[in-house]
Write an enzyme that holds these catalytic residues in place. Structure first.
Site: not given
Length: 454
Positions: A112, A327
């Site tokens: 992440d 992302d």
């Protein structure tokens, strides 16, 4: 005692809570320049899903992730739950594999780039979700140590407190919340982490004294997949920050395949030795969100037409909203609705294929009927994202998704969706692209690559 921050969010008493094989490894200090390697697997890899199912699941995850980022800001990070594997679309994208402790105990963590804390579930784990691997057991590690509540790492947490009684005197107790109201609670500790050594297919490298959260109370929708999260954000607690590497990179293999992807912490000399033109664009700092990686997106071209989208559509506003992030935790790219509609209309106008309204409606994606023959290269227009100082010219397979239905019909769908005011460049658009985050130079570089050969 260090005061618990933001007690309005979480009001409870910590004190009332109830409480694989050996690896031959080289040892590196946190400041060595040798590259460390992680293997990453996509959440849907090897599960026997059809291409249509893969597209649907990616779309569902991407829209849910975008909604959470908008509701809590990009710093909110990934959802804590790993997602159900039966009947429910899992919420993770990539799991990285490493080990913690001496002897090493394997963990698999969600990669992440939108959060900082590295954590895994630990025994005795009174309120934890099921996982396929055993819970990390601190008592079985000779190098495990608890961090005190006055340590710099503990001070870097948004919410923390000094433990008493069952937690251990002056233990750093953390609370880490995510935008979807999922939460992990535990103690901030340190131990040796074991990685693969880059450039050596059989060797491992151990790094002592890395801080991580031992999750003991993890509240959310949990099922057996990941054991925690590996934060790769810009904060002090993230894995790249703790390792003090100048950069990290990832190279995602084809999402519809099963081959593992590569994540490198530190840059080997031959990173770009596989050819291709390297492009770079500055990372933009958002002082309202110190975790996520923002870029400056200037415009979009479909075919040979630069679309009339104002640069302000993608720009970061003074209040910290909007902007463009890259992302790892989002599957397909999400654009503000107005920008998406211009992209969609341009594809409809320029594609040499008919729109399939039934499939488009069912999947909530723009889909075309494709002939059952060799696919021409020019039946859909090209797609390019113009960044500051660079152009991300996407190959067809990084923005169109091909599949056949049960009746033998062939379709190709645009793997871009409409979202809120934040633009998110997802990992589908990053397939077979080596993406390097230069943390010192504050730049993002990318180059086409055969990621299965790294």
């Amino acid at each position: 005692m260090k005061q618990l921050r933001k007690t309005a969010l979480l009001r409870f008493s910590f004190e009332k809570m109830v409480l694989l094989m050996p690896l031959v490894a080289l040892t590196f200090s946190c400041c060595d320049s040798a590259a460390l390697k992680l293997h990453a697997n996509h959440a849907d890899a090897g599960r026997g899903l059809t291409r249509r199912e893969l597209l649907h699941r990616m779309a569902v995850r991407s829209k849910a992730r975008a909604a959470r980022l908008l509701s809590g800001g990009a710093a909110a990070g990934a959802r804590v739950d790993p997602g159900a594997y039966t009947g429910v679309v899992p919420d993770t994208e990539y799991l990285v594999h490493l080990a913690i402790g001496t002897p090493p105990q394997p963990v698999q963590l969600t990669l992440d780039t939108g959060s900082d804390l590295v954590w895994t579930q630990c025994r005795p784990c009174p309120v934890c979700f099921a996982q396929t691997l055993p819970y990390f057991d601190p008592s079985n590690s000779s190098t495990f140590g608890a961090l005190p509540c006055d340590s710099p790492m503990c001070d870097g947490l948004a919410w923390s407190s000094c433990g008493k009684q069952s937690w251990g005197n002056r233990t750093c107790v953390y609370v880490y919340a995510y935008a979807d109201n999922s939460i992990t609670i535990g103690s901030l500790d340190e131990d040796t982490f074991t990685f693969a050594a880059a450039g050596d297919s059989s060797g491992e490298a151990s790094v002592p004294g890395l801080a991580f959260g031992c999750g003991l109370f993890d509240n959310g929708i949990f099922t057996s997949n990941e054991t925690g999260i590996a934060g790769f954000g810009r904060g002090a607690l993230s894995l790249p920050s703790q390792l003090k590497v100048d950069n990290f990179s990832h190279c995602f293999t084809t999402i519809t395949g099963s081959e593992p992807s590569t994540v490198l912490l530190g840059l080997p000399a031959d990173l770009y030795g596989h050819g291709g033109a390297v492009q770079s664009t500055p990372l933009v700092q958002n002082f309202s969100s110190l975790t996520a990686y923002y870029l400056s997106l200037k415009g979009i071209t479909v075919g040979e037409t630069r679309l009339p989208i104002p640069e302000s559509t993608f720009a970061l506003r003074q209040d910290g909203t909007g902007g463009t992030i890259i992302d790892s935790g989002t599957g397909m790219t999400s654009l503000p609705r107005g920008a998406y509609e211009l992209v969609r209309d341009a594809f409809v106008a320029q594609a040499r294929l008919p729109v399939d309204n039934a499939t488009s409606s069912l999947l909530s994606q723009l889909c075309f009927s494709a002939p059952r023959r060799a696919r021409p290269d020019d039946d859909v227009p090209r797609l390019a994202l113009h960044l500051e100082g660079a152009t991300l010219e996407l190959p067809r397979e990084n923005y169109m998704f091909e599949f056949q239905d049960a009746g033998g019909g062939s379709f190709t769908c645009l793997a871009v969706s409409a979202g809120g005011d934040m633009t998110i460049i997802g990992n589908y658009q990053q397939q077979n692209m080596h993406v390097l985050y230069d943390l010192v130079g504050n730049m993002l570089s990318f180059v086409p690559a055969q990621c299965n050969r790294l």
